[in-house]
Design a protein around this motif. Sequence first.
Motif, PDB file in Angstrom:
ATOM      1  N   GLY A 177       0.838  -1.194   0.000  1.00  0.00           N
ATOM      2  CA  GLY A 177       0.000   0.000   0.000  1.00  0.00           C
ATOM      3  C   GLY A 177       0.866   1.234   0.000  1.00  0.00           C
ATOM      4  N   ASN A 178       0.678   2.077   1.021  1.00  0.00           N
ATOM      5  CA  ASN A 178       1.474   3.299   1.139  1.00  0.00           C
ATOM      6  C   ASN A 178       2.525   3.169   2.241  1.00  0.00           C
ATOM      7  OD1 ASN A 178       1.875   5.991   0.087  1.00  0.00           O
ATOM      8  ND2 ASN A 178       1.121   6.781   2.047  1.00  0.00           N
TER       9      ASN A 178
ATOM     10  N   ASN B  28       3.396  -5.210  -2.988  1.00  0.00           N
ATOM     11  CA  ASN B  28       3.131  -4.518  -4.251  1.00  0.00           C
ATOM     12  C   ASN B  28       4.414  -4.300  -5.040  1.00  0.00           C
ATOM     13  OD1 ASN B  28       1.079  -2.823  -2.091  1.00  0.00           O
ATOM     14  ND2 ASN B  28       0.171  -3.948  -3.793  1.00  0.00           N
TER      15      ASN B  28
END
Length: 286
Positions: free
Chosen positions: A196-197, A242
């Motif tokens: 994600g972030n 990711n």
Amino acid sequence: MRDERQNSVCINGEMVPKDKALVSVFDRGFLYGDGVFETLRIYNGIPFMLDEHMQRLIAGLKTLRFQKLPAGIKVYASKIIEANKVSSGILRIAVTRGEIVAGIDPLPCKEPTVIITAKEGVPYPEELYLKGFRAVIANIKKDRNSPLCRVKSANFLNHILAKGEATDAGVDDAIMLNYDGFLTETTVSNLFLLKGNTLLTPPVESGILPGVTRRVVIELTGQMGLEVKQREVRPEELYLANEAFLTNSLMEVMPLVEVDKRPIGSSLPGKTTMEIRKRYRQLVLK
């Protein structure tokens, strides 16, 4: 390596032609791997983050109980860079305990051996960054309780054996776990993964070498608005990340696109990874 030039070697402050650069067969670096080393990039004739590398080198020597710390290394480094006319290349500093007196007791050796080399060239070609690294999880493990985890020791045998596993598998590198099953680092680099972030990287307590480039990247990514967490990471989290990338002073920021034949993200260098690499390059070339 491209355009490699290395005509001289600095041994204990003396510039010696590389074909005559010799140390004693009784040197403890040769006999026992009793020493430390640092490898760093040279940009525009200047070694990047030399002070930080020197701090880690000195800390390693103190951990190994060196009686006498070497002096003049930064001056010698400048001289060997100039002597070999290196603009963009690699600087390597190695310090051993020196010649043996008797047995393995570290205390009798008083004069360390200092060897510094500098050579022109780009360590990793651009095409590697465009396709990314592939890796395997090694069977060789790291002992997080060993003080040597935090030392860039001349005894590199665990990493060499792990690298052999990568070679056998036909990939670029191997990632080592600690004995508790958590990710640590590869044979030559620190590890990051993006979920994600959030950017995750194993903490020093997991058994990693505290990388100089790792620290710079943590600062850079924080400035990008990414949340950076240093915590223990399981291999399963890497498989599901990711993006992932590796860092060290020579490779800078290298995309990691496959582990154990499992793709990371899209199996291509990730957008965030390439942005981090871009910002790192801008920093070192200022």
